[in-house]
Scaffold this motif. Structure first.
Motif, PDB file in Angstrom:
ATOM      1  N   UNK A 192      25.496  34.430  27.537  1.00  0.00           N
ATOM      2  CA  UNK A 192      25.026  35.166  28.715  1.00  0.00           C
ATOM      3  C   UNK A 192      25.658  34.614  29.984  1.00  0.00           C
ATOM      4  N   UNK A 193      25.738  33.305  30.082  1.00  0.00           N
ATOM      5  CA  UNK A 193      26.330  32.667  31.262  1.00  0.00           C
ATOM      6  C   UNK A 193      27.818  32.991  31.370  1.00  0.00           C
ATOM      7  N   UNK A 194      28.547  32.880  30.266  1.00  0.00           N
ATOM      8  CA  UNK A 194      29.988  33.136  30.276  1.00  0.00           C
ATOM      9  C   UNK A 194      30.281  34.584  30.646  1.00  0.00           C
ATOM     10  N   UNK A 195      29.526  35.505  30.076  1.00  0.00           N
ATOM     11  CA  UNK A 195      29.758  36.916  30.360  1.00  0.00           C
ATOM     12  C   UNK A 195      29.356  37.284  31.775  1.00  0.00           C
ATOM     13  N   UNK A 196      28.344  36.626  32.318  1.00  0.00           N
ATOM     14  CA  UNK A 196      27.962  36.879  33.708  1.00  0.00           C
ATOM     15  C   UNK A 196      29.101  36.509  34.649  1.00  0.00           C
ATOM     16  N   UNK A 197      29.710  35.340  34.448  1.00  0.00           N
ATOM     17  CA  UNK A 197      30.840  34.932  35.279  1.00  0.00           C
ATOM     18  C   UNK A 197      32.036  35.859  35.075  1.00  0.00           C
ATOM     19  N   UNK A 198      32.245  36.289  33.845  1.00  0.00           N
ATOM     20  CA  UNK A 198      33.340  37.215  33.552  1.00  0.00           C
ATOM     21  C   UNK A 198      33.182  38.516  34.330  1.00  0.00           C
ATOM     22  N   UNK A 199      31.993  39.122  34.268  1.00  0.00           N
ATOM     23  CA  UNK A 199      31.787  40.406  34.919  1.00  0.00           C
ATOM     24  C   UNK A 199      31.792  40.290  36.430  1.00  0.00           C
ATOM     25  N   UNK A 200      31.230  39.216  36.965  1.00  0.00           N
ATOM     26  CA  UNK A 200      31.243  39.030  38.413  1.00  0.00           C
ATOM     27  C   UNK A 200      32.675  38.843  38.922  1.00  0.00           C
ATOM     28  N   UNK A 201      33.458  38.037  38.220  1.00  0.00           N
ATOM     29  CA  UNK A 201      34.853  37.840  38.628  1.00  0.00           C
ATOM     30  C   UNK A 201      35.652  39.123  38.443  1.00  0.00           C
ATOM     31  N   UNK A 202      35.356  39.874  37.386  1.00  0.00           N
ATOM     32  CA  UNK A 202      36.065  41.129  37.133  1.00  0.00           C
ATOM     33  C   UNK A 202      35.839  42.117  38.272  1.00  0.00           C
ATOM     34  N   UNK A 203      34.574  42.286  38.668  1.00  0.00           N
ATOM     35  CA  UNK A 203      34.281  43.207  39.753  1.00  0.00           C
ATOM     36  C   UNK A 203      34.845  42.745  41.080  1.00  0.00           C
ATOM     37  N   UNK A 204      34.685  41.443  41.376  1.00  0.00           N
ATOM     38  CA  UNK A 204      35.169  40.912  42.648  1.00  0.00           C
ATOM     39  C   UNK A 204      36.689  41.021  42.746  1.00  0.00           C
ATOM     40  N   UNK A 205      37.390  40.665  41.685  1.00  0.00           N
ATOM     41  CA  UNK A 205      38.850  40.730  41.703  1.00  0.00           C
ATOM     42  C   UNK A 205      39.351  42.168  41.768  1.00  0.00           C
ATOM     43  N   UNK A 206      38.678  43.071  41.059  1.00  0.00           N
ATOM     44  CA  UNK A 206      39.072  44.481  41.119  1.00  0.00           C
ATOM     45  C   UNK A 206      38.873  45.034  42.523  1.00  0.00           C
ATOM     46  N   UNK A 207      37.719  44.735  43.124  1.00  0.00           N
ATOM     47  CA  UNK A 207      37.466  45.205  44.479  1.00  0.00           C
ATOM     48  C   UNK A 207      38.421  44.611  45.489  1.00  0.00           C
TER      49      UNK A 207
END
Length: 215
Positions: A192-207
């Motif tokens: 859960x922790x790893x995927x949370x960081x993955x999705x947050x970084x994914x959205x932030x980097x895409x934006x």
């Protein structure tokens, strides 16, 4: 057409970088737990397994490749959603990344949490069908709850988001696991922790990439 190319570039950059981050997190946080669980699984299985990457660089390389491709696909979805909604930027990307985490990890994990090797599961087809149903229902539910001002759609959205969990995820009649429960619980938390960081970084980097590319 030019905007589409920019979307692909933004998604590719975000997907590769976030996929690399997830691979590193998995290498240090979840892979040791998987290897520990496989030690409990090995004595119980006498048959030979099909080919799989060896532990070390080979396993990490395949993990990084899979995470990079998955990250690119998910980043393309987020970038397209932000473009369609007319919003971009770092902070907006974080919000969309949080939504992606809820849709593709958190909501399905409420019924089907990440499992270690040696854990009995229901039939693969039924689990896949429930996962897809949950992800689609959560998308529709979040849209109704957060992006609609119509009270009827908001109520329908809440019902849709709750529907898969009211129906229940498929599970075997008798659930058994070879690995200790403490190891399984730690695996769920670390995943859960790893995927949370993955999705947050994914959205932030895409934006962020969309802003730099003037989308």
């Amino acid at each position: 057409m030019a905007d589409f190319r920019k979307l692909v570039i933004a998604a590719l950059a975000a997907g590769i970088l976030s996929g690399l981050l997830l691979s590193v997190l998995q290498y240090y946080l979840t892979q040791p737990l998987i290897l520990a669980a496989e030690q409990f699984e090995a004595p119980a299985t006498g048959s030979e397994h099909e080919w799989q990457p060896e532990n070390g660089w080979q396993r990490f390389a395949f993990t990084m490749l899979f995470n990079g491709l998955s990250g690119f696909g998910f980043a393309l979805l987020l970038s397209a959603a932000m473009y369609w909604h007319g919003t971009g930027g770092y902070w907006r990307g974080l919000l969309w990344g949080s939504a992606g985490y809820l849709v593709f990890f958190a909501a399905p994990s409420l019924g089907l949490p990440p499992e270690l090797p040696g854990t009995d599961s229901a039939a693969l087809l039924s689990r896949q069908a429930w996962w897809l149903f949950t992800a689609a229902s959560t998308v529709a539910g979040l849209y109704g709850l957060l992006l609609s001002k119509n009270h009827g759609l908001q109520i329908a959205g809440g019902m849709l988001a709750a529907a898969p969990h009211l129906i229940g995820a498929p599970h075997p009649e008798i659930a058994q696991a070879l690995a200790p429960e403490a190891l399984q619980q730690r695996f769920v938390v670390m995943s859960a922790f790893s995927n949370a960081l993955f999705w947050l970084s994914l959205g932030a980097l895409a934006g962020f990439s969309m802003t730099k590319l003037k989308l």
